[in-house]
Design a protein around this motif. Structure first.
Motif, PDB file in Angstrom:
ATOM      1  N   UNK A  11      51.507 100.774  47.267  1.00  0.00           N
ATOM      2  CA  UNK A  11      52.381  99.939  46.443  1.00  0.00           C
ATOM      3  C   UNK A  11      51.737  98.580  46.195  1.00  0.00           C
ATOM      4  N   UNK A  12      51.748  98.134  44.947  1.00  0.00           N
ATOM      5  CA  UNK A  12      51.182  96.818  44.640  1.00  0.00           C
ATOM      6  C   UNK A  12      52.175  95.717  45.012  1.00  0.00           C
ATOM      7  N   UNK A  13      51.626  94.648  45.600  1.00  0.00           N
ATOM      8  CA  UNK A  13      52.379  93.432  45.885  1.00  0.00           C
ATOM      9  C   UNK A  13      51.973  92.407  44.827  1.00  0.00           C
ATOM     10  N   UNK A  14      52.816  92.150  43.818  1.00  0.00           N
ATOM     11  CA  UNK A  14      52.408  91.288  42.706  1.00  0.00           C
ATOM     12  C   UNK A  14      52.072  89.870  43.163  1.00  0.00           C
ATOM     13  N   UNK A  15      50.962  89.352  42.661  1.00  0.00           N
ATOM     14  CA  UNK A  15      50.528  87.994  42.972  1.00  0.00           C
ATOM     15  C   UNK A  15      50.290  87.229  41.681  1.00  0.00           C
ATOM     16  N   UNK A  16      50.489  85.924  41.729  1.00  0.00           N
ATOM     17  CA  UNK A  16      50.183  85.082  40.567  1.00  0.00           C
ATOM     18  C   UNK A  16      48.766  84.542  40.691  1.00  0.00           C
ATOM     19  N   UNK A  17      47.857  85.459  40.976  1.00  0.00           N
ATOM     20  CA  UNK A  17      46.442  85.095  41.140  1.00  0.00           C
ATOM     21  C   UNK A  17      45.594  86.231  40.595  1.00  0.00           C
ATOM     22  N   UNK A  18      44.312  85.958  40.410  1.00  0.00           N
ATOM     23  CA  UNK A  18      43.397  86.970  39.911  1.00  0.00           C
ATOM     24  C   UNK A  18      42.859  87.806  41.082  1.00  0.00           C
ATOM     25  N   UNK A  19      43.790  88.239  41.919  1.00  0.00           N
ATOM     26  CA  UNK A  19      43.496  89.076  43.087  1.00  0.00           C
ATOM     27  C   UNK A  19      44.566  90.155  43.148  1.00  0.00           C
ATOM     28  N   UNK A  20      44.186  91.366  43.487  1.00  0.00           N
ATOM     29  CA  UNK A  20      45.124  92.476  43.576  1.00  0.00           C
ATOM     30  C   UNK A  20      45.369  92.813  45.052  1.00  0.00           C
ATOM     31  N   UNK A  21      46.652  92.850  45.433  1.00  0.00           N
ATOM     32  CA  UNK A  21      47.037  93.174  46.802  1.00  0.00           C
ATOM     33  C   UNK A  21      47.948  94.397  46.794  1.00  0.00           C
ATOM     34  N   UNK A  22      47.618  95.359  47.652  1.00  0.00           N
ATOM     35  CA  UNK A  22      48.398  96.587  47.764  1.00  0.00           C
ATOM     36  C   UNK A  22      48.697  96.864  49.243  1.00  0.00           C
ATOM     37  N   UNK A  23      49.735  97.675  49.485  1.00  0.00           N
ATOM     38  CA  UNK A  23      50.075  98.074  50.845  1.00  0.00           C
ATOM     39  C   UNK A  23      50.254  99.588  50.876  1.00  0.00           C
ATOM     40  N   UNK A  24      49.605 100.233  51.832  1.00  0.00           N
ATOM     41  CA  UNK A  24      49.703 101.691  51.992  1.00  0.00           C
ATOM     42  C   UNK A  24      50.760 101.978  53.051  1.00  0.00           C
ATOM     43  N   UNK A  25      51.763 102.745  52.686  1.00  0.00           N
ATOM     44  CA  UNK A  25      52.976 102.895  53.481  1.00  0.00           C
ATOM     45  C   UNK A  25      52.842 104.001  54.529  1.00  0.00           C
ATOM     46  N   UNK A  26      51.938 103.798  55.489  1.00  0.00           N
ATOM     47  CA  UNK A  26      51.804 104.775  56.566  1.00  0.00           C
ATOM     48  C   UNK A  26      53.066 104.866  57.419  1.00  0.00           C
ATOM     49  N   UNK A  27      53.942 103.871  57.309  1.00  0.00           N
ATOM     50  CA  UNK A  27      55.198 103.930  58.062  1.00  0.00           C
ATOM     51  C   UNK A  27      56.094 105.074  57.604  1.00  0.00           C
ATOM     52  N   UNK A  28      55.796 105.645  56.430  1.00  0.00           N
ATOM     53  CA  UNK A  28      56.625 106.716  55.880  1.00  0.00           C
ATOM     54  C   UNK A  28      56.153 108.106  56.289  1.00  0.00           C
ATOM     55  N   UNK A  29      55.093 108.195  57.081  1.00  0.00           N
ATOM     56  CA  UNK A  29      54.508 109.502  57.394  1.00  0.00           C
ATOM     57  C   UNK A  29      55.442 110.366  58.228  1.00  0.00           C
ATOM     58  N   UNK A  30      56.219 109.738  59.096  1.00  0.00           N
ATOM     59  CA  UNK A  30      57.138 110.490  59.961  1.00  0.00           C
ATOM     60  C   UNK A  30      58.266 109.549  60.359  1.00  0.00           C
ATOM     61  N   UNK A  31      59.462 110.081  60.479  1.00  0.00           N
ATOM     62  CA  UNK A  31      60.622 109.234  60.759  1.00  0.00           C
ATOM     63  C   UNK A  31      60.547 108.559  62.123  1.00  0.00           C
ATOM     64  N   UNK A  32      59.917 109.216  63.108  1.00  0.00           N
ATOM     65  CA  UNK A  32      59.921 108.674  64.470  1.00  0.00           C
ATOM     66  C   UNK A  32      58.531 108.526  65.083  1.00  0.00           C
ATOM     67  N   UNK A  33      57.569 109.332  64.641  1.00  0.00           N
ATOM     68  CA  UNK A  33      56.181 109.169  65.089  1.00  0.00           C
ATOM     69  C   UNK A  33      55.501 108.356  63.998  1.00  0.00           C
TER      70      UNK A  33
END
Length: 304
Positions: A11-33
């Motif tokens: 998922x992209x985290x919008x910035x007001x700069x000429x840099x692109x920041x994204x986050x990969x949601x590994x927290x969604x891989x499993x509900x408890x592990x």
């Protein structure tokens, strides 16, 4: 354990700069592990199950709010394996029921053995004695960090992560950043945001990754487990602006320091940054309980 047939969003985290920041949601891989814990445990459990133990038993180590303890307990329940947690702090012996993480682990069938902080620091001796007491058990180190954990982290990288210039992760025991470093592309720089004040971590990560493509950045706010009001504000603002829940010990500190580095001009223009969300959201109720006792601002939770 099998590799989940799900696509982890970036998922992209919008910035007001000429840099692109994204986050990969590994927290969604499993509900408890959750997050990196899934991958750090993956090959450890796979190898143990290949040995076909008659009475499978997993022993591991952790503190009162340990994501690792929670994940191992959930894995044990999922795989039908008995688990034992060696818990730092004998003062918890008679009041673990009031601790959300330990209550969750117990609900998954995990038994506990509480040890003093002095005993816990001497985990090599503890582990040796546990091997003698339970010769057929799989004993997994604190945080799950070992060679097999590093191997598992490779699955956090894929075709979708190859185009990024920087790969960022929070650092506890060092296994996740070592795995990202080991399996990163040649052009990629790895940044690890230290949630612990441990000067030996850089050497430990290098031993595991065997590459020098990483840099560790202090992000612990003074000590492991410390939660500042500034960090709580950042986590709450991040949830409001971007709709992503962070937690206060790892991902909140990592993202706050990534934003700081961006503001300080650390990253060149046109840089593409990928941060890994390593989960650990189970720790928020315990953190909020502590904050409430101190009459301090609480971490807001995403509405279900």
């Amino acid at each position: 354990m099998t590799i989940p047939e799900i696509s982890i969003p970036i998922t992209e985290i919008p910035l007001e700069k000429n840099i692109k920041l994204f986050i990969k949601r590994e927290d969604l891989i499993h509900a408890e592990i959750s997050g990196n814990k899934f991958w750090k445990l993956f090959y450890n459990i796979h190898r143990y199950q290949q040995q076909e133990p008659k009475k499978p038993f997993i022993i591991t180590f952790g503190g009162a709010f340990s994501n690792h303890i929670a994940a191992v307990s959930a894995l044990g329940k999922d795989q039908g394996i008995k688990t034992l947690g060696i818990i730092r702090g004998d003062e918890l012996q008679d009041r673990w029921q009031d601790n959300p993480t330990l209550a969750f682990a117990h609900s998954n069938g995990m038994a506990f053995r509480f040890v003093t902080r002095a005993e816990y620091r001497n985990r090599e001796s503890l582990t040796e004695n546990l091997h003698k007491e339970f010769p057929d058990a799989s004993i997994i180190p604190e945080g799950g960090t070992n060679i097999l954990a590093v191997k598992g982290i490779q699955h956090m990288l894929n075709e979708g992560t190859k185009s990024f210039d920087y790969l960022c992760t929070a650092v506890g025991t060092g296994g996740t950043v070592a795995g990202i470093s080991k399996f990163a592309e040649e052009h990629q720089q790895v940044l690890g945001f230290k949630a612990v004040n441990d000067p030996t971590l850089e050497d430990e990560v290098f031993k595991l990754s065997e590459r020098k493509n990483f840099k560790l950045i202090e992000a612990h706010d003074g000590s492991y487990g410390k939660i500042t009001d500034e960090n709580v504000r950042f986590i709450n603002n991040f949830l409001e602006y971007y709709g992503i829940q962070l937690e206060p010990l790892y991902t909140g500190k990592m993202m706050r320091n990534i934003f700081r580095l961006i503001e300080d001009g650390f990253f060149p223009e046109n840089t593409r940054i990928l941060a890994f969300h390593t989960g650990g959201l189970q720790g928020i109720p315990g953190a909020n309980r502590m904050l409430e006792e101190q009459n301090r601002p609480l971490i807001k939770l995403m509405k279900s």
